[in-house]
Design an enzyme around this catalytic site. Structure first.
Site, PDB file in Angstrom:
ATOM      1  N   ASN A 299       0.856  -1.187   0.000  1.00 15.97           N
ATOM      2  CA  ASN A 299       0.000   0.000   0.000  1.00 15.97           C
ATOM      3  C   ASN A 299       0.891   1.236   0.000  1.00 15.97           C
ATOM      4  O   ASN A 299       1.311   1.726   1.037  1.00 15.97           O
ATOM      5  CB  ASN A 299      -0.925  -0.007   1.220  1.00 15.97           C
ATOM      6  N   ASP A 300       1.170   1.731  -1.200  1.00 19.03           N
ATOM      7  CA  ASP A 300       2.111   2.847  -1.365  1.00 19.03           C
ATOM      8  C   ASP A 300       1.728   4.088  -0.575  1.00 19.03           C
ATOM      9  O   ASP A 300       2.570   4.937  -0.304  1.00 19.03           O
ATOM     10  CB  ASP A 300       2.187   3.252  -2.845  1.00 19.03           C
ATOM     11  N   THR A 301       0.455   4.231  -0.248  1.00 21.80           N
ATOM     12  CA  THR A 301      -0.015   5.509   0.280  1.00 21.80           C
ATOM     13  C   THR A 301       0.030   5.612   1.798  1.00 21.80           C
ATOM     14  O   THR A 301      -0.267   6.669   2.340  1.00 21.80           O
ATOM     15  CB  THR A 301      -1.458   5.780  -0.184  1.00 21.80           C
TER      16      THR A 301
END
Length: 610
Positions: A299-301
């Site tokens: 989850n890059d965010t």
């Protein structure tokens, strides 16, 4: 260094009287006009304006006249890119010939017919058949070729490039069809793995220049991604199970770091690359004994400060360890396998001692030890990946696995797919990072991020829940969305990256289609876990987990050169369980590897074991 520019061209086999290259002029003076009635098509001729920048189109005006009954004219247009027009003239001339065009189109058709023939299924669900037989493997191949590099939605060229994590997963969707291309992609990715076992996050395939995480806005975050290097293990072991290409393990590939002359500082075998990936995570643990997040995980965010720990990486590490233990035992390295079994047992204990929240698993621990993805949180109380991956890793006991997946169904499931988390954040929070820059229900902030859904499907099959796995598969199947195109807005044959969730006013709207990891993983969930056709090192496992009401299904699968005609019957209406395996008329304990280019009949009878 001079920048090389290329020329785009659009041409025709018939004379033209005018052209257009500017979208605004073509559509009309009002802002972008209307596609239903472009202003230019109400004029005698196009403007012949040559746009050197802006929002470009290509349109040619042909005066074909009035066709008489039985009369036809063939119009052939070509769109291309070249270093200079002179260089393109031979191809332009060639494809003005209709016969050459027919041959080129037939060549494309022949490619897809051969590609798709490697695995064909016939189930009671026509929409599932169309996706597995045609659209899903086609999307897998397109996604593998382009990654997120030339995307309408991503930064692509000059920005994001090819993702180490993305492409490691993309290649898993083409293994049955193009294993050699998958191997080439793996090699490319291994060139940007670092000597310490971690990996650069993304690379430009034209220059092989790679970058790490972008922490410019978050100076207190590390640069590396904690999950990238572990995807390599899952990809390579999947490749080896498909091909049994054990020689690949001995191939020597350089690590990313170079000296002042651009020569690699060190190289290692493929097996050495895998071992260093394991050891990096083993030596990169936080205060709870869980892997450190780095700049981000899958989850890059979610970008937490240095010291934060990730349950996704912990479980991904667990699955990677299982794959490495199996591989090492297969190649005879029992000593290293035994060491990794100890790593696995300790990480399993840490996950269960530290991260169980009563009804589901926590998703992160922040740098100060506070949880995210817990009942303690106001927003982001539950995250999908902490539950599915605890099952995929084998860390969750059956009791906890059942509870965690029940929580997913109760708290996260919607008619359009399973949400990534809930409740969504509402307003920017620097301590949580990029996730809070999206409105509630969009993308990673409580949206239906489709990439996560097949992991839940796989987890449900591991528990024997064929009806639930199939329900989740059908919810996101684009082929079922023909009747709600006004809501979905994406192609009814391509998985988008995300669908807006039920906390968003446009619930059900699909976004970022085609180039998505959803494609490879949903294909694997459907074929390897719901239908249960899984390559192993020394056999072809057939272990379906299907809806109870299915009477059976059939599959044609090409595996290591041989063709397996597989017929599965389900007389007792069970979801899971194989009662009898018959190969070419003989009862066997498992389906062997033939390597004989022959055709073999496999009959599977499902049922409860005696």
């Amino acid at each position: 260094m001079t920048k090389e520019f290329k020329v785009n061209y659009f041409t025709s086999n018939l004379p033209i009287s005018s052209f257009e290259t500017d979208r605004k002029i073509f559509l009309g003076d009002n802002e972008y006009g209307t596609f239903a009635s472009p202003l230019s098509l109400q004029q005698a001729e196009l403007s012949s304006f040559e746009a050197l920048r802006g929002d470009n189109i290509s349109a040619l005006m042909h005066h074909l006249g009035v066709l008489q009954p039985g009369e036809s004219k063939r119009l052939i247009t070509q769109l291309g890119q070249t270093e200079n027009i002179k260089k393109a003239l031979p191809d332009i001339a060639k494809y003005r010939d209709g016969k050459q065009v027919e041959q080129a189109l037939q060549k494309i058709a022949d490619f897809w017919n051969e590609y798709l023939s490697k695995q064909q299924v016939k189930t009671p669900d026509a929409s599932m058949n169309s996706m597995i037989n045609v659209h899903n493997p086609r999307q897998c191949y397109i996604t593998k070729n382009w990654s997120r590099y030339l995307s309408l939605y991503q930064l692509g060229f000059g920005g994001r490039g090819i993702g180490f994590r993305d492409s490691s997963q993309d290649m898993m969707g083409i293994l049955a069809n193009r294993p050699e291309e998958a191997k080439s992609l793996i090699r490319m990715l291994m060139h940007v793995q670092k000597r310490n076992g971690s990996a650069m996050h993304q690379l430009n395939p034209l220059t092989m220049v790679a970058t790490e995480g972008d922490s410019r806005e978050f100076e207190d975050r590390p640069k590396y991604y904690g999950d990238d290097h572990l995807w390599l293990i899952l990809a390579i072991t999947a490749y080896l199970k498909e091909t049994n290409d054990q020689d690949f393990l001995a191939e020597v590939i350089p690590y990313y770091e170079k000296d002042k002359n651009e020569k690699p500082l060190e190289s290692g075998t493929v097996l050495d690359h895998l071992i260093r990936a394991i050891e990096f995570t083993q030596n990169d643990l936080g205060k709870h004994g869980l892997p450190l997040l780095g700049f981000a995980d899958w989850n890059d965010t979610v970008n937490l400060p240095t010291g934060a720990e990730s349950l996704f990486i912990a479980n991904q590490y667990g699955w990677a360890l299982l794959e490495m233990i199996e591989l090492l035992k297969y190649v005879g390295d029992d000593q290293t396998a035994a060491k990794y079994e100890k790593y696995y047992a300790q990480m399993k204990k840490n996950v269960n001692d530290q991260a169980w929240d009563g009804e589901w698993y926590v998703r992160y621990f922040d740098h100060d030890g506070s949880p995210l993805g817990s009942k303690q949180n106001k927003q982001g109380q539950i995250y999908i990946n902490a539950q599915s991956w605890a099952v995929l890793s084998g860390f969750a006991s059956r009791e906890r696995a059942v509870k965690a997946l029940a929580s997913v169904n109760k708290r996260l499931n919607t008619k359009n797919g399973i949400k990534i988390s809930a409740p969504a954040f509402n307003g920017f929070d620097h301590t949580k990072g990029g996730i809070t820059t999206y409105p509630p229900g969009a993308k990673e902030n409580g949206g239906i991020f489709l990439h996560t859904n097949p992991w839940v499907m796989i987890a449900e099959t591991m528990l024997g829940n064929g009806d639930r796995a199939y329900e989740y598969y059908s919810q996101i199947n684009p082929a079922t969305k023909n009747d709600k195109m006004e809501e979905f807005e994406c192609e009814p044959y391509s998985y988008p990256q995300n669908i807006l969730g039920d906390e968003h006013p446009q619930f059900g709207l699909g976004r970022n289609s085609w180039l998505s990891g959803t494609s490879a993983w949903t294909y694997q969930a459907a074929t390897k876990y719901i239908l249960g056709i899984r390559p192993e090192y020394a056999s072809l496992t057939i272990d379906p987990c299907i809806p109870k009401e299915w009477p059976g299904f059939s599959v044609v699968r090409v595996f290591r050169g041989a063709t397996y005609n597989i017929y599965v019957s389900n007389p007792e209406q069970v979801s899971k369980g194989v009662k009898e395996i018959k190969v070419d008329g003989s009862i066997m304990a498992k389906v062997p590897v033939f390597n004989d280019s022959g055709v073999h009949k496999v009959e599977i009878i499902m049922g409860r074991s005696s």
